[in-house]
Structures are given as C-alpha cells and as structure tokens.
Design an enzyme around this catalytic site. Structure first.
Site, PDB file in Angstrom:
ATOM      1  N   GLY A  12      43.241  -6.581 -74.123  1.00  0.00           N
ATOM      2  CA  GLY A  12      41.948  -6.700 -74.817  1.00  0.00           C
ATOM      3  C   GLY A  12      41.969  -6.025 -76.178  1.00  0.00           C
ATOM      4  N   VAL A  17      36.622  -2.044 -77.761  1.00  0.00           N
ATOM      5  CA  VAL A  17      37.288  -0.839 -77.243  1.00  0.00           C
ATOM      6  C   VAL A  17      38.800  -0.950 -77.395  1.00  0.00           C
ATOM      7  CG1 VAL A  17      37.473   0.773 -75.326  1.00  0.00           C
ATOM      8  CG2 VAL A  17      35.511  -0.734 -75.464  1.00  0.00           C
ATOM      9  N   GLY A  18      39.352  -2.130 -77.089  1.00  0.00           N
ATOM     10  CA  GLY A  18      40.809  -2.300 -77.155  1.00  0.00           C
ATOM     11  C   GLY A  18      41.337  -2.033 -78.557  1.00  0.00           C
ATOM     12  N   SER A 109      31.711   0.328 -66.955  1.00  0.00           N
ATOM     13  CA  SER A 109      30.511   0.406 -67.788  1.00  0.00           C
ATOM     14  C   SER A 109      29.416   1.134 -67.019  1.00  0.00           C
ATOM     15  CB  SER A 109      30.063  -1.011 -68.114  1.00  0.00           C
ATOM     16  OG  SER A 109      28.684  -1.046 -68.369  1.00  0.00           O
ATOM     17  N   SER A 110      28.484   1.743 -67.751  1.00  0.00           N
ATOM     18  CA  SER A 110      27.412   2.513 -67.102  1.00  0.00           C
ATOM     19  C   SER A 110      26.485   1.638 -66.264  1.00  0.00           C
ATOM     20  CB  SER A 110      26.602   3.281 -68.142  1.00  0.00           C
ATOM     21  OG  SER A 110      26.064   2.400 -69.094  1.00  0.00           O
ATOM     22  N   CYS A 111      26.579   0.298 -66.416  1.00  0.00           N
ATOM     23  CA  CYS A 111      25.701  -0.572 -65.609  1.00  0.00           C
ATOM     24  C   CYS A 111      26.126  -0.638 -64.145  1.00  0.00           C
ATOM     25  CB  CYS A 111      25.608  -1.964 -66.207  1.00  0.00           C
ATOM     26  SG  CYS A 111      27.118  -2.900 -66.068  1.00  0.00           S
ATOM     27  N   TYR A 138      28.202  -8.524 -63.521  1.00  0.00           N
ATOM     28  CA  TYR A 138      29.164  -7.708 -64.274  1.00  0.00           C
ATOM     29  C   TYR A 138      29.409  -6.377 -63.558  1.00  0.00           C
ATOM     30  CZ  TYR A 138      31.144  -5.291 -68.358  1.00  0.00           C
ATOM     31  OH  TYR A 138      31.955  -4.599 -69.222  1.00  0.00           O
ATOM     32  N   LYS A 142      32.903  -4.786 -62.006  1.00  0.00           N
ATOM     33  CA  LYS A 142      33.458  -3.494 -62.453  1.00  0.00           C
ATOM     34  C   LYS A 142      33.593  -2.520 -61.282  1.00  0.00           C
ATOM     35  CE  LYS A 142      34.346  -4.285 -66.716  1.00  0.00           C
ATOM     36  NZ  LYS A 142      35.741  -4.224 -67.181  1.00  0.00           N
ATOM     37  N   PRO A 165      32.201   4.124 -69.557  1.00  0.00           N
ATOM     38  CA  PRO A 165      31.530   4.477 -70.810  1.00  0.00           C
ATOM     39  C   PRO A 165      30.066   4.024 -70.834  1.00  0.00           C
ATOM     40  CG  PRO A 165      33.304   2.856 -71.182  1.00  0.00           C
ATOM     41  CD  PRO A 165      33.058   2.948 -69.699  1.00  0.00           C
ATOM     42  N   ASN A 167      26.795   2.629 -73.432  1.00  0.00           N
ATOM     43  CA  ASN A 167      26.776   1.495 -74.372  1.00  0.00           C
ATOM     44  C   ASN A 167      27.592   1.872 -75.618  1.00  0.00           C
ATOM     45  OD1 ASN A 167      24.690   0.995 -72.470  1.00  0.00           O
ATOM     46  ND2 ASN A 167      23.666  -0.358 -73.915  1.00  0.00           N
ATOM     47  N   HIS A 181      25.413  -7.265 -77.658  1.00  0.00           N
ATOM     48  CA  HIS A 181      24.628  -6.096 -77.263  1.00  0.00           C
ATOM     49  C   HIS A 181      23.599  -5.764 -78.349  1.00  0.00           C
ATOM     50  CE1 HIS A 181      28.178  -5.470 -74.598  1.00  0.00           C
ATOM     51  NE2 HIS A 181      27.205  -5.188 -73.761  1.00  0.00           N
ATOM     52  N   ARG A 189      20.552  -9.113 -87.353  1.00  0.00           N
ATOM     53  CA  ARG A 189      19.196  -9.615 -87.600  1.00  0.00           C
ATOM     54  C   ARG A 189      18.569  -8.948 -88.818  1.00  0.00           C
ATOM     55  NH1 ARG A 189      16.528  -9.340 -82.273  1.00  0.00           N
ATOM     56  NH2 ARG A 189      18.329 -10.534 -81.647  1.00  0.00           N
ATOM     57  N   ASP A 274      13.680  -6.097 -70.604  1.00  0.00           N
ATOM     58  CA  ASP A 274      14.035  -4.730 -71.016  1.00  0.00           C
ATOM     59  C   ASP A 274      15.333  -4.275 -70.364  1.00  0.00           C
ATOM     60  OD1 ASP A 274      12.103  -3.926 -72.787  1.00  0.00           O
ATOM     61  OD2 ASP A 274      10.805  -3.007 -71.264  1.00  0.00           O
TER      62      ASP A 274
HETATM   63  O1  GFB Z   1      22.559  -3.944 -75.461  1.00  0.00           O
HETATM   64  P1  GFB Z   1      21.857  -4.571 -74.327  1.00  0.00           P
HETATM   65  O2  GFB Z   1      21.960  -6.040 -74.221  1.00  0.00           O
HETATM   66  O3  GFB Z   1      22.397  -3.821 -73.070  1.00  0.00           O
HETATM   67  O4  GFB Z   1      20.284  -4.255 -74.426  1.00  0.00           O
HETATM   68  P2  GFB Z   1      21.905  -3.225 -71.675  1.00  0.00           P
HETATM   69  C1  GFB Z   1      19.780  -2.945 -74.530  1.00  0.00           C
HETATM   70  C2  GFB Z   1      18.269  -2.970 -74.736  1.00  0.00           C
HETATM   71  O5  GFB Z   1      18.002  -3.464 -76.052  1.00  0.00           O
HETATM   72  C3  GFB Z   1      17.471  -3.847 -73.779  1.00  0.00           C
HETATM   73  C4  GFB Z   1      16.965  -4.433 -76.018  1.00  0.00           C
HETATM   74  O6  GFB Z   1      16.302  -3.181 -73.412  1.00  0.00           O
HETATM   75  C5  GFB Z   1      17.129  -5.062 -74.634  1.00  0.00           C
HETATM   76  O7  GFB Z   1      15.932  -5.707 -74.233  1.00  0.00           O
HETATM   77  N1  GFB Z   1      17.116  -5.344 -77.155  1.00  0.00           N
HETATM   78  C6  GFB Z   1      16.234  -5.472 -78.177  1.00  0.00           C
HETATM   79  C7  GFB Z   1      18.109  -6.231 -77.365  1.00  0.00           C
HETATM   80  N2  GFB Z   1      16.616  -6.438 -79.032  1.00  0.00           N
HETATM   81  C8  GFB Z   1      17.793  -6.911 -78.558  1.00  0.00           C
HETATM   82  C9  GFB Z   1      18.696  -7.917 -79.020  1.00  0.00           C
HETATM   83  O8  GFB Z   1      18.496  -8.562 -80.021  1.00  0.00           O
HETATM   84  N3  GFB Z   1      19.827  -8.113 -78.279  1.00  0.00           N
HETATM   85  C10 GFB Z   1      20.095  -7.393 -77.149  1.00  0.00           C
HETATM   86  N4  GFB Z   1      21.226  -7.635 -76.485  1.00  0.00           N
HETATM   87  N5  GFB Z   1      19.235  -6.470 -76.667  1.00  0.00           N
HETATM   88  C11 GFB Z   1      24.128  -4.249 -70.940  1.00  0.00           C
HETATM   89  C12 GFB Z   1      24.630  -5.003 -69.747  1.00  0.00           C
HETATM   90  O9  GFB Z   1      22.841  -3.928 -70.651  1.00  0.00           O
HETATM   91  O10 GFB Z   1      24.827  -3.052 -71.154  1.00  0.00           O
HETATM   92  C13 GFB Z   1      26.086  -5.069 -69.701  1.00  0.00           C
HETATM   93  O11 GFB Z   1      23.995  -6.258 -69.716  1.00  0.00           O
HETATM   94  C14 GFB Z   1      26.815  -3.818 -70.147  1.00  0.00           C
HETATM   95  O12 GFB Z   1      26.451  -5.370 -68.404  1.00  0.00           O
HETATM   96  C15 GFB Z   1      26.177  -3.149 -71.346  1.00  0.00           C
HETATM   97  O13 GFB Z   1      26.858  -2.881 -69.097  1.00  0.00           O
HETATM   98  C16 GFB Z   1      26.775  -1.818 -71.696  1.00  0.00           C
HETATM   99  O14 GFB Z   1      22.166  -1.763 -71.744  1.00  0.00           O
HETATM  100  O15 GFB Z   1      20.513  -3.602 -71.292  1.00  0.00           O
END
Ligand code: GFB
Length: 312
Positions: A12, A17-18, A109-111, A138, A142, A165, A167, A181, A189, A274
């Site tokens: 990766g 990360v890789g 991952s922390s999830c 996911y 993991k 790790p 996020n 993410h 954006r 959320d």
């Molecule tokens: O980064 P994210 O997708 O990861 O979202 P998670 C984090 C928070 O940001 C959530 C909000 O509450 C989203 O609703 N958010 C606001 C957004 N605007 C945006 C946007 O434009 N894009 C995204 N993506 N989020 C992931 C897991 O969860 O965390 C994975 O789905 C992985 O499995 C990763 O573990 C580290 O922390 O919610």
C-alpha cells in the site's frame, strides 16, 4: 529491525499511510524497501501474493494496503470493504508466515471499537459492544486482521503485531468529493468554493461528532518505532496510535476554512450521517513506550493543503 539492509515490504505504498511509512523508513536509513503498484501485484489475488513472497521473501512487512474511504463510501460499499480487506490481509499475513517474514505490522483503525465505548478508547474495549453501523463492514474486516495476527502469534509464535490509528490525514490522501474522509473532503470543498466565490460551503451532519486526527508522518513514525522496538509478546493484541486530541467537526471545519482562506458561510446538512458520536484514543500505552506525535493540527493541515495544491 535494526539492520538497515533488511528487506522491507510496504504493502500500500502509494496510499496515505504506506507512502508515509516508505518516507520514514528511507529517512531513517533503510535502503532495501520493496514496493509494488496495484498493476504489478493484485493483493486480493492469493496466488499472485504467494508467488511474490516466494520470490522476494521480505523480512519485514508493513500492511498499509486496504480499501478505505469515509463515512459515505463505507456505508455504500460494505461488500467491497469486507471482501477486499479480508482478502488483502489474509493473503499478506498467510504468505508472511509461510515465507518466514521476521515481523509483520498490520494497520487497523479506531472504528474497530464499539460505537458507544467509554472514552478515551482503551485497547481492552475491543468487542465489548456493538459497532457503528456506517462502518461495520470495514471494522469487522480489521478485527479479523488483528485476530489473525494474534492467532499466528499464539499458535506459531510469529512476531505479528497490529496497530489501531485514529483518523489520519496528510500527503497522498484521497481527495474524492464524496468518498474521502472528512479532512481531505473539506480541503477540496473549501478550495473550490474559494476559487468560485461561492457564498456557502455544505458540511455533512451536525458538526457535533468528536474526532481525533493524526498527521500521517506521525503515524508512520509510530509504526517504525514499534517495528524496531516492540514485539508481539510485549504489545499484546494491538496498540492504539493517536494524537490524544479531539475536535468537534464544527471546529475542524473552522481550521480548514482558515487554512484554505475561504471567506463565506458554512451550512450543516443534517440529512447526512454523523457516524460515531465520539472517537478518541487512549494513547497511554504507546506514549509509555516512548513515542510522541510531533505535528500540531495547524501545521499538519497547512502541509496537507500544500499537498492538495500540488495535485490539482
Ligand atoms: O472522515 P469521516 O468520513 O470518518 O467523517 P468517520 C467524520 C465526520 O465528519 C462525520 C463529518 O461525522 C461526518 O459526518 N463530515 C462532514 C464529513 N463533512 C464531511 C464530508 O464532506 N466528508 C466526510 N467523509 N465526512 C470513518 C470510517 O468514519 O473513519 C472508516 O467510515 C475509518 O471506517 C475512518 O475507520 C478512520 O470517523 O466517521
């Protein structure tokens, strides 16, 4: 892993990360780093992975390859998140064992923690409650990777370790508008809203969830530190990596807005999920071992935006 000429495979190496692990290994004098692009080696193909290990016999293996994405991608493609990740990790871990890699570091991952686990998240909270539905597939993949590494240690004494790790963000992130993410999504954006003089930027969810962010090079340093210094007997099932600092998404939005230099308004789209309400790691175990993060969110964000601008 103190001998700098040992053969290291970073699976990766083009990802967030890789690529950071390759950089940190090189910066620390490791010269024999093996990488393969997706076109050269399909990690979901068991026989291709086995052939590669048989020929190359890497001594140290970092498993940073995975199908990843943000909250939307995770909940839209559970089949790919489960299937691809299970295949990738099973192939890499099994071949590492068969062709006698001295040590493996598997990234999770922390999830993996239960959605409503007590905070900060301690390693022992694994499998003590239900997972967050948006990233259950996911997380299950993991957890399987962690358990497989641990099973190889228990049954065959293999020095296979796992790290979890928080996020992450940094150079070589995925800036896809909907499948990335939160941090790279917001960088993109705000950047285009600034260029287009848009009056407002839409942010998903309520802005209330709390998240912990770590710059990718800090995570890579932690991985190398653990590879060099800590064995499976000492680490146990896995160990957390994080900054220990959490931010409401609404505050993160303000940081990104400032970094990019956008002047307009922010609107929260409450129809978007959320996810987990709060996710902050307890990093006392890894800090007790001697590792500390170096980058503040402000510094890391500035570097991440620089990386985004280079790629545009
Ligand atoms: O980064 P994210 O997708 O990861 O979202 P998670 C984090 C928070 O940001 C959530 C909000 O509450 C989203 O609703 N958010 C606001 C957004 N605007 C945006 C946007 O434009 N894009 C995204 N993506 N989020 C992931 C897991 O969860 O965390 C994975 O789905 C992985 O499995 C990763 O573990 C580290 O922390 O919610």
């Amino acid at each position: 892993m103190r001998d700098k000429s040992k053969k290291i495979f970073v699976a990766g190496h083009k990802g967030l990360v890789g690529s950071a692990i390759v950089k940190v290994c090189k910066d620390n004098g490791y010269s024999n780093i093996l990488t393969r692009t997706r076109e050269e080696l399909n990690l979901t193909n068991a026989s291709a992975v086995e052939e590669f290990f048989k020929k190359e016999r890497p001594q140290y293996v970092f498993i940073a390859a995975a199908k990843v994405g943000g909250i939307h991608a995770n909940s839209t493609y559970p089949v790919q998140f489960l299937l691809d990740n299970l295949k990738i990790e099973c192939n890499l871990i099994e071949s590492s064992a068969k062709y006698e890699a001295e040590k493996v570091l598997f990234l999770g991952s922390s999830c993996i923690y239960p959605r409503l686990a007590p905070q900060p998240l301690k390693e022992e909270y694994l499998l003590t409650g239900l997972l967050e539905p948006t990233n259950e597939a996911y997380a299950i993949s993991k957890i399987a990777g962690i358990k497989l590494c641990r099973a190889y240690y228990r049954q065959y004494g293999k020095n296979f370790i796992s790290v979890m790790p928080c996020n992450l963000y940094g150079p070589n992130d995925n800036y896809h508008p909907t499948e990335s993410h939160v941090l790279p999504a917001l960088i993109r954006r705000f950047h285009f809203a600034k260029l287009n003089n848009d009056k407002e930027v839409v942010v998903w969810g309520t802005g209330k969830p709390l998240r912990e962010f770590l710059y990718s090079l800090d995570c890579a340093e932690a991985c190398l530190f653990l590879m060099e210094n800590c064995d499976a007997s000492e680490i146990g099932e896995f160990i957390n990596i994080g900054s220990g600092r959490e931010y409401p998404i609404a505050s993160l939005v303000e940081y990104v807005k400032k970094t990019v230099g956008y002047q307009g308004n922010i609107v929260f789209d409450h129809t978007k999920p959320d996810g987990t309400p709060r996710k902050v790691m307890d990093i006392s175990r890894i800090t007790a071992l001697g590792w500390r993060p170096k980058f503040s969110l402000e510094d890391g964000l500035a570097l991440a935006y620089e990386d985004f601008l280079k790629k545009m």
